[in-house]
Design an enzyme around this catalytic site. Structure first.
Site, PDB file in Angstrom:
ATOM      1  CG  ASP A 405      -2.076   0.882   1.177  1.00  0.00           C
ATOM      2  OD1 ASP A 405      -2.383   1.363   0.079  1.00  0.00           O
ATOM      3  OD2 ASP A 405      -2.719   1.094   2.214  1.00  0.00           O
ATOM      4  CD  GLU A 408      -0.273   5.441  -3.915  1.00  0.00           C
ATOM      5  OE1 GLU A 408      -1.112   4.552  -4.108  1.00  0.00           O
ATOM      6  OE2 GLU A 408       0.266   5.630  -2.822  1.00  0.00           O
ATOM      7  CG  ASP A 483      -7.774   4.783   0.445  1.00  0.00           C
ATOM      8  OD1 ASP A 483      -7.720   3.550   0.520  1.00  0.00           O
ATOM      9  OD2 ASP A 483      -6.893   5.530   0.914  1.00  0.00           O
TER      10      ASP A 483
END
Length: 799
Positions: A405, A408, A483
């Site tokens: 997670d 990015e 999300d």
């Protein structure tokens, strides 16, 4: 052919007259007077690469997106030259290059223009960073539609949209918000029933305009790097998607449990809570294969550590969960806490594995543990080290899978939400700044994770999940859409995003069922489950700050509906697994939008809600509250209502009843749908008999069933069972032929055939040309028979 314009327009520079041409095997080089080089490479008959350089300099050729196993080779290739143009011909397409302007026109062999430059390639010097901003503009054809581009949360048809690729941690994103977590610079164009694809393999921030600014122009551009794109010709959309997916790769088969139902939350802790959740699944007989541990299992959010207060003996806990059929999936983030007493930090500092800023200091940013440094996963040495960090977690503690997670990379409390642009990266020996490496940072992290998990769960198969991704990430990991929010609008978004991802090469995808942010009510949760069980990756996940989001968190009616649909997923596992096999082997997406299924039908070009699950199941989720049904488009052909077995003719919109305990599901006539008995987890039961739901058709239909040991690598050595069925229906007979391949011996010996829609009563049955008494096939009424799995031809004769 298009004529030339001024060489400089609004600061943009353009190629001028071609003064040199040469051919080198499958490559063609064109050089203009002002130093622009166009390199055209014929990859396959219908896959052509276009690569532009300026100032006579071709940069080193390197890509993270292209699979090392991408197929190459073509049948015919020839080049011709006239006074005004060069013409390259393959067995499928013709590429025309204008001598005056270097503009390109691609047509099929009949001369129909498929794709054509408008201004074509142009560029502008980037005074801030150096290098060029590179641009391409194409003519938008009459009635052209556009699809693809990964996880964009907008209408499925991109005509009139402008989108951007810059992977971004976009918490609680909204409809039309862009960019999001993935950068997939690939689109499909469709006009005059001819489809093509275009993949702009550039990792800088890229932009695409699909006739938004000018209705007759489609353009794409990047803030650095090369104008480097691949063109794929169909004419079928399915061929385009497969060609792109062949180029960027597919994953290996996952363990079958990875296709089960998964339960997650931020966060399940302590150990007693995790066990309580597991126990309730089994008590309520709701199937579940995996429980997820979010960041709170760690010691102060330090990756590769355990909080021994919350989880005093993780190895024992994971082992006990496994005995009850639960796999444990753990999260690992990229940010490594700056802590001199932390062993991972010490190793990275000692070996110089962290990213540095442009002027030398380590790049740091705040994430969950506080100030962190970030490994440079674009360095092969760092990837090897990172893979090795999983040894204890997987081999010794026994975790089954890993979830990456925040990759990015997400950085908190800075306006950009990510690393500074001057951060430096190795880029596998092609040093660069974060401007170039940002979009592939998460991909290279999960690549390293995949290598580690694969090594340490061996001889089992790895299962890895990533949030961030670039084209080709599907080779290493499954993914989800990030999300989202517990709203009806987000249920619509979830449906569109998964369809879009599947035609963008990334089929192993799902959403946070029920919504990550905010709280769903029972009706929304039930409707989301009804959609989510048809997504390749099926996981409930929530932020946890608004209460629980387990199947039993609402009223009894909702719990029963959720159980019913999760049970349906477990019944359909052999069908889903077969779809995954076709994705892995043939690059066929596991979910197909209606336009992919039938591009000749203009009605499908703007459909958003309906999709084909696998090859033969049509699904349309209910996406608004208090609905007793919905209008939906049934594609052309004859379909069986899954709930009633009534047939319906497609090619128009129809009202379909679907109260809270149902959604519209239709089966293509002629289909043979394999089903397992309901299990509480994969491997709980020994499959004693395979159920085949056979849907009669007056005509011919082919179906396939793929099975293997459900884990491990024996399937790569021929230990698989592949059954191809050919159904031939006539007025008074039904013939089933079976063609078998592979050496795997299934646990069951018989098929239970449920014959749907037979227009006749059964008079006699022949099995491999021998008549058999009806009592010997255990006739059950007139529509269920039991036969050996080894038959070659089953002939059912009616009266």
């Amino acid at each position: 052919m298009i004529t030339n314009t001024e060489l400089e327009y609004k600061g943009n520079l353009y190629p001028d007259q071609i003064v040199d041409f040469k051919k080198d095997s499958d490559k063609f080089y064109f050089t203009t007077q002002n130093g622009v080089i166009l390199e055209i490479t014929v990859i396959r008959n219908s896959t052509i690469r276009f690569r532009y350089a300026t100032d006579h300099v071709m940069e080193p050729d390197f890509s993270y997106a292209i699979s090392p196993d991408a197929p190459r080779g073509y049948k015919d290739l020839k080049a011709e030259e006239t006074d005004t143009e060069y013409l390259i011909s393959t067995a499928k397409v013709k590429v025309l290059v204008d001598k005056k302007s270097m503009r390109v026109q691609i047509s099929d062999l009949e001369g129909n223009i498929i794709n054509e430059d408008e201004l074509g390639f142009h560029y502008e010097e980037n005074y801030t960073y150096g290098g060029n901003s590179v641009k391409m503009s194409k003519i938008t054809q009459s009635g052209e539609s556009f699809y693809g581009m990964g996880d964009k949360a907008t209408h499925f048809n991109l005509k009139g949209k402008r989108v951007h690729n810059w992977v971004t941690d976009q918490y609680a994103f909204g409809k039309d918000q862009d960019p999001l977590y993935k950068a997939v610079p690939f689109y499909i164009g469709l006009h005059q029933n001819k489809a093509y694809g275009l993949f702009f393999d550039n990792t800088f921030k890229t932009h695409f305009d699909f006739a938004h600014e000018r209705r007759n122009v489609t353009s794409f551009w990047a803030e650095g790097g090369e104008m480097n794109y691949y063109f794929f010709y169909g004419p079928d959309m399915s061929r385009v998607v497969r060609s792109y997916t062949d180029l960027t790769g597919t994953p290996e088969l996952p363990p079958l449990w990875a296709l089960g139902y998964h339960q997650s939350k931020w966060s399940y802790f302590p150990e007693s809570r995790v066990k309580q959740i597991a126990s309730k699944f089994r008590k309520l007989k709701i199937p579940c294969d995996a429980i997820y541990l979010d960041i709170d299992y760690m010691d102060g959010f330090r990756c590769f550590t355990w909080d021994k207060t919350k989880f005093p003996d993780p190895k024992k806990m994971i082992s006990e969960l496994n005995e009850d059929g639960f796999k444990t999936v753990v999260m690992i983030d990229p940010g490594i806490k700056i802590d001199r007493d932390y062993w991972v930090y010490q190793e990275a500092i000692k070996n110089d594995y962290f990213c540095k800023r442009g002027d030398g200091p380590l790049m740091s940013g705040k994430v969950w543990p506080g100030q962190c440094n970030f490994p440079d996963y674009t360095n092969p040495e760092v990837r090897e080290w990172w893979a090795g960090l999983y040894k204890e977690l997987m081999s010794e503690v026994g975790a089954h899978a890993v979830w990456n997670d925040m990759n990015e990379p997400a950085v908190m409390e800075v306006p950009t939400k990510t690393a500074p642009l001057d951060t430096r990266h190795d880029f596998d020996g092609h040093p660069c700044s974060h401007r170039k490496a940002h979009n592939i940072y998460g991909m290279q992290m999960v690549r390293a994770t995949y290598e580690g998990v694969k090594k340490y769960v061996y001889p089992k198969r790895p299962f890895v999940i990533t949030r961030a991704g670039y084209s080709g990430t599907q080779r290493f990991a499954s993914t989800w859409t990030g999300d989202n929010v517990a709203t009806w609008e987000h249920l619509w978004i979830a449906n569109v995003q998964v369809q879009r991802m599947c035609v963008s090469g990334m089929s192993f995808v799902g959403t946070d069922i029920g919504g990550f942010a905010e709280q769903p009510n029972g009706e929304l949760f039930a409707r989301w489950i009804q959609l989510g069980i048809f997504h390749p990756f099926c996981r409930v996940h929530s932020s946890g700050d608004h209460g629980d989001q387990e199947p039993w968190s609402f009223d009894k009616e909702v719990t029963n509906i959720v159980r019913k649909f999760i049970e349906l997923r477990y019944q359909l596992l052999p069908y889903l697994y077969t779809s995954f096999y076709r994705y892995y082997k043939e690059s066929i997406p596991m979910i197909k939008p209606l336009v992919y299924h039938d591009q000749e039908d203009q009605q499908t070009h703007f459909r958003t809600d309906e999709f084909i699950f696998g090859e033969q199941i049509l699904v349309c989720p209910v996406q608004e509250p208090n609905a007793k049904g919905r209008r939906m488009y049934i594609p052309r052909g004859t379909w069986y209502d899954y709930w009633t077995n009534e047939t319906v003719e497609g090619g128009s919109e129809k009202w379909v009843d679907a109260d809270i305990d149902k959604i519209p599901i239709f089966i293509k006539e002629g289909a043979i749908i394999p089903k397992y008995p309901v299990q509480q987890y994969v491997g709980e039961l020994k499959i004693e008999e395979l159920q085949l739901d056979v849907y009669y058709k007056n005509g011919i239909e082919n179906s396939m069933i793929y099975e293997d040991a459900q884990d491990g690598y024996d399937y790569t050595k021929g230990e698989f069972s592949l059954r191809n069925f050919k159904l031939t229906g006539k007025e008074n007979e039904l013939i089933l032929q079976q063609f078998k391949d592979g050496n795997f011996i299934t646990t069951y010996e018989t098929f239970k055939l449920n014959l749907m829609g037979l227009p006749f009563k059964i008079k006699s049955i022949q099995l491999d040309n021998e008549s058999i008494a009806l009592k010997d096939v255990k006739m059950n009424g007139s529509n269920t028979i039991h036969v050996t799995k080894e038959f070659t031809t089953l002939h059912i004769i009616g009266k």
